[in-house]
Motif scaffolding. Sequence first.
Motif, PDB file in Angstrom:
ATOM      1  N   CYS A   1      30.893  56.266  33.050  1.00  0.00           N
ATOM      2  CA  CYS A   1      30.001  57.140  32.278  1.00  0.00           C
ATOM      3  C   CYS A   1      29.167  56.336  31.283  1.00  0.00           C
ATOM      4  O   CYS A   1      28.010  56.680  31.000  1.00  0.00           O
ATOM      5  CB  CYS A   1      30.813  58.214  31.544  1.00  0.00           C
ATOM      6  N   ALA A   2      29.747  55.257  30.746  1.00  0.00           N
ATOM      7  CA  ALA A   2      29.036  54.455  29.747  1.00  0.00           C
ATOM      8  C   ALA A   2      27.844  53.714  30.329  1.00  0.00           C
ATOM      9  O   ALA A   2      26.926  53.350  29.599  1.00  0.00           O
ATOM     10  CB  ALA A   2      30.004  53.467  29.102  1.00  0.00           C
ATOM     11  N   LYS A   3      27.842  53.473  31.643  1.00  0.00           N
ATOM     12  CA  LYS A   3      26.706  52.751  32.247  1.00  0.00           C
ATOM     13  C   LYS A   3      25.903  53.640  33.195  1.00  0.00           C
ATOM     14  O   LYS A   3      25.148  53.139  34.037  1.00  0.00           O
ATOM     15  CB  LYS A   3      27.198  51.510  32.982  1.00  0.00           C
ATOM     16  N   ALA A   4      26.073  54.977  33.068  1.00  0.00           N
ATOM     17  CA  ALA A   4      25.359  55.899  33.946  1.00  0.00           C
ATOM     18  C   ALA A   4      23.862  55.737  33.785  1.00  0.00           C
ATOM     19  O   ALA A   4      23.349  55.443  32.701  1.00  0.00           O
ATOM     20  CB  ALA A   4      25.772  57.333  33.640  1.00  0.00           C
ATOM     21  N   ALA A   5      23.140  55.924  34.874  1.00  0.00           N
ATOM     22  CA  ALA A   5      21.688  55.779  34.875  1.00  0.00           C
ATOM     23  C   ALA A   5      21.059  56.992  35.537  1.00  0.00           C
ATOM     24  O   ALA A   5      21.693  57.705  36.320  1.00  0.00           O
ATOM     25  CB  ALA A   5      21.301  54.500  35.615  1.00  0.00           C
ATOM     26  N   ASP A   6      19.775  57.198  35.201  1.00  0.00           N
ATOM     27  CA  ASP A   6      19.039  58.326  35.779  1.00  0.00           C
ATOM     28  C   ASP A   6      18.536  57.950  37.159  1.00  0.00           C
ATOM     29  O   ASP A   6      17.340  57.750  37.391  1.00  0.00           O
ATOM     30  CB  ASP A   6      17.889  58.727  34.859  1.00  0.00           C
ATOM     31  N   VAL A   7      19.473  57.833  38.077  1.00  0.00           N
ATOM     32  CA  VAL A   7      19.138  57.508  39.473  1.00  0.00           C
ATOM     33  C   VAL A   7      19.763  58.574  40.349  1.00  0.00           C
ATOM     34  O   VAL A   7      20.784  59.164  39.988  1.00  0.00           O
ATOM     35  CB  VAL A   7      19.671  56.109  39.861  1.00  0.00           C
TER      36      VAL A   7
ATOM     37  N   LEU B   1      32.468  55.274  41.494  1.00  0.00           N
ATOM     38  CA  LEU B   1      31.362  55.255  40.532  1.00  0.00           C
ATOM     39  C   LEU B   1      31.405  54.019  39.648  1.00  0.00           C
ATOM     40  O   LEU B   1      30.365  53.417  39.347  1.00  0.00           O
ATOM     41  CB  LEU B   1      31.406  56.522  39.666  1.00  0.00           C
ATOM     42  N   GLU B   2      32.578  53.612  39.225  1.00  0.00           N
ATOM     43  CA  GLU B   2      32.687  52.448  38.352  1.00  0.00           C
ATOM     44  C   GLU B   2      32.266  51.166  39.065  1.00  0.00           C
ATOM     45  O   GLU B   2      31.791  50.212  38.431  1.00  0.00           O
ATOM     46  CB  GLU B   2      34.132  52.339  37.844  1.00  0.00           C
ATOM     47  N   SER B   3      32.409  51.148  40.403  1.00  0.00           N
ATOM     48  CA  SER B   3      32.028  49.955  41.173  1.00  0.00           C
ATOM     49  C   SER B   3      30.520  49.813  41.332  1.00  0.00           C
ATOM     50  O   SER B   3      30.033  48.740  41.708  1.00  0.00           O
ATOM     51  CB  SER B   3      32.680  50.000  42.557  1.00  0.00           C
ATOM     52  N   MET B   4      29.781  50.891  41.035  1.00  0.00           N
ATOM     53  CA  MET B   4      28.332  50.863  41.200  1.00  0.00           C
ATOM     54  C   MET B   4      27.676  50.214  39.980  1.00  0.00           C
ATOM     55  O   MET B   4      28.148  50.358  38.852  1.00  0.00           O
ATOM     56  CB  MET B   4      27.787  52.288  41.393  1.00  0.00           C
ATOM     57  N   LYS B   5      26.590  49.510  40.219  1.00  0.00           N
ATOM     58  CA  LYS B   5      25.858  48.891  39.118  1.00  0.00           C
ATOM     59  C   LYS B   5      25.253  49.955  38.216  1.00  0.00           C
ATOM     60  O   LYS B   5      25.297  49.833  36.978  1.00  0.00           O
ATOM     61  CB  LYS B   5      24.771  47.980  39.672  1.00  0.00           C
ATOM     62  N   GLU B   6      24.710  51.019  38.808  1.00  0.00           N
ATOM     63  CA  GLU B   6      24.117  52.117  38.047  1.00  0.00           C
ATOM     64  C   GLU B   6      24.628  53.443  38.612  1.00  0.00           C
ATOM     65  O   GLU B   6      24.007  54.035  39.489  1.00  0.00           O
ATOM     66  CB  GLU B   6      22.586  52.071  38.121  1.00  0.00           C
ATOM     67  N   PRO B   7      25.760  53.903  38.139  1.00  0.00           N
ATOM     68  CA  PRO B   7      26.287  55.182  38.628  1.00  0.00           C
ATOM     69  C   PRO B   7      25.321  56.319  38.293  1.00  0.00           C
ATOM     70  O   PRO B   7      24.793  56.383  37.173  1.00  0.00           O
ATOM     71  CB  PRO B   7      27.593  55.359  37.861  1.00  0.00           C
ATOM     72  N   PRO B   8      25.066  57.221  39.220  1.00  0.00           N
ATOM     73  CA  PRO B   8      24.144  58.331  38.948  1.00  0.00           C
ATOM     74  C   PRO B   8      24.680  59.220  37.823  1.00  0.00           C
ATOM     75  O   PRO B   8      25.865  59.574  37.805  1.00  0.00           O
ATOM     76  CB  PRO B   8      24.103  59.094  40.275  1.00  0.00           C
ATOM     77  N   ARG B   9      23.796  59.557  36.893  1.00  0.00           N
ATOM     78  CA  ARG B   9      24.201  60.387  35.757  1.00  0.00           C
ATOM     79  C   ARG B   9      24.784  61.719  36.224  1.00  0.00           C
ATOM     80  O   ARG B   9      25.789  62.196  35.675  1.00  0.00           O
ATOM     81  CB  ARG B   9      22.997  60.626  34.848  1.00  0.00           C
ATOM     82  N   GLU B  10      24.185  62.338  37.229  1.00  0.00           N
ATOM     83  CA  GLU B  10      24.683  63.627  37.723  1.00  0.00           C
ATOM     84  C   GLU B  10      26.138  63.511  38.154  1.00  0.00           C
ATOM     85  O   GLU B  10      26.975  64.353  37.807  1.00  0.00           O
ATOM     86  CB  GLU B  10      23.840  64.109  38.903  1.00  0.00           C
TER      87      GLU B  10
END
Length: 844
Positions: free
Chosen positions: A681-687, A727-736
Amino acid sequence: MRALMLCVAARGARALRAPVATRRSLVARRAAYDVAQVEEKWQRFWDDDKTFASTRTAGKDKKYILDMFPYPSGSGLHVGHPEGYTATDIMARYWRMKGFDVLHPMGWDAFGLPAEQHAINTGTHPRETTLKNIGTFKRQLKALGLSYDWDRELSTTDPDYVKWTQWIFLQLFDAGLAQQKEVPVNWCPALGTVLANEEVIDGLSERGDHPVVRAPLRQWVLKITEYADKLLAGLDGLDWPAGTLRSQREWIGRSEGTSVKFQVKGSQDEVEVFTTRPDTLMGATYVVLAPEHPLALKLGNEASVKEYADAAARKSDMDRTADAKTKTGVPTASFAIHPISGEDVPIWVADYVLGAYGTGAVMAVPAHDTRDYAFAEAFDLPIVRVVDGGDLPYTEPGTCVNSGEFDGLKTGKAKKAVTYKLSQLDRGEKKVTYKLRDWVFSRQRYWGEPIPITFPVLDSTGAPLREDVLDPRVTDEGFEIDFSKPEAVPVSQLPLQLPETDDYAPGEDPAGCLARIKDWRFYVEDGVWRARETNTMPQWAGSCWYYLRYADNSNSDEFISQQNDKDWLPVDLYVGGAEHAVLHLLYARFWHLFLYDQKKVQAPEPFKKLVHQGLILGADGEKMSKSRGNVVNPDEVIAEHGADALRLYEMFMGPLEAVKPWQTAQVSGVVRFRDRVYAACAKAADVPCDEETEVLLHKSMRKVTTDIDQLGFNTAISQLMVLSKHLESMKEPPREACEKLALMVSPFAPHLGEECWSVLGHADSLAGHDWVEWDEAKCVDATVTMAVQVNGKVRAKISLAPDAAEDAARELAFAAEGVQKFTEGKDIKKVIYVPGKILNIVAK
């Protein structure tokens, strides 16, 4: 970088506003999860905001979630206690997010023996001990982040609560269901108290090894037997564990059988017995009376019978009915006349028959009853087989033999024929009996609700004792209390409160320690003396109706208003230990059914669904106890790992109802899960979500929702672990996806859920947010990886649509290198294809 401003939480009805992160860098947002700071912050917010206040909203459905409230002992909670509390909290938080009005209260079952014993040992007033223990329990429960509406907190010792407990007793009294009786009890003179059967071992008190005698004592009893049929019938519509329903039915113990009267030879007296096997009556070779039976000392051989009866009085019912190899008894000098054959059968006295159970007498059929057989063997009494079957004693149905006119009848027909014959002879009739006994409601103790009953005090002539004649507070002679004329304390004078004293010991007087406090016991009314009842209520009393008071705990005019009753009752989910499978639930249902009949409540049953959480054992596999040294204090776990980790671990250990051993080392697994959720959640991005993430997200929303509905918390957490790891393994986890994850995590780990929601940029608390919804169409994988077997052995894997046609699947399979190697040049006999599962090639 988006600036996040600190928002001031708005205070108002259901205005759920939460603190959000101040402006900080992306690096700061990825900082390690500060569990102590986060959990303290959100607990303070929930308290200040009254986030979990229970209110009813027009047009909304409700859920009432209830814990079996705890006795606040001095030892506080151990890690086994939060299991049930966490489970109810998950459901409360989940149902709020599903749009229900939720009532989730907590209180204290605070009267009882432990606080009184502590007072006797230390000189500390039970009230002081109780309040201190409540403070400890409340601190521990709040540290767990449980979403209770603390404005509804109650204690059974609160004067306003005692008032309505006493009021309900008086309703029972007015209806003739609360009466005085001479009841045989286990009285220990040395301890100055009545003991339960379980507290007497071989005629001695479990505590101190003091002699115990079986003696009649004036007691208040509640006539729960009047409700036996209603208590039994009401079980049919309940969503309760099968074992608990069975225990309730067995405790009530409805039996259909026959009442049989044996005439005492040469006397007008009769011995009445009840049997469920009237078909065996022709095999009755003797009759047994309990030592307490009123005829026991009237039938001859009085000296031996009295000596035996005195010895039996020093045993508990449990000792007397234990399956001992050696049976004891003594014959009377009398015989009974068999009601059909007319033969003489001897009458014995034996302590395996209880005076308080049934008629206090049995017809003994040793060929077809194990206890009767053992007794007959011990005293060389006749044994006559009357049912054809296996070895003696044969207790199964069969065909009548050696039974005169009933020979050849099967058991079912024989029962009817024998009962009819007895009715024609006026020697018996069809009858229904119950194991259930009236509830002995008196306790000779201090720390309990005073029973709101008074009695007239009479002078030596039998007239009411006038105030100007004699003062019973300063003398023990010249007056008596007329216990035959009980009167209710007026409702306007409730609650009748305990007197202040520093002498809590029961003493030698069975009337209890309150009898010694004469300034409280005796009082003047209209110029004459009256005496208050000195027995107190059992601890069960307060727990009989607390679920009703939670719904309206500030009402000074009624124990519950009709509107609040309608708004919240019955309880939708009740969670607690299986140790309360019989008595608490039986007593609470009895009071509720009575109040329902009196039109004081509107639902016929109090608890719709009941769940028993399984025990959490110590690491050694034994029940947690101080003596074993295997108790784990939740304070220590929270201090090291945080409340969310404790909650997650207890729910992840296994199914809620299962028995599970505690393993502290395994808590680290859920800590890693918690930290992964926060990191994602701390690295979530608008993707946008990619296809794999979208499918996993919707599958997770479906499974977690379904699992929570079924109380499958361990499998729901397991699915959340899969999603968080992805999700944590993703560079930019989707905010949704991260928002949905935070919402789903929040019932299990509420501090974590709130903090993630805040980090994701939301100003509102998620406690009032809608629950997640999934799209069934998005729960289907675009492609699946499927094994290809050749002659039953996996030789390759292929990726294709889950509903791909067989031709497409065959083409991919035969093109795979591993498959070609084992099929080239061979005759393909068969291809078995299960879409999305497997493709098997049979080649020769």
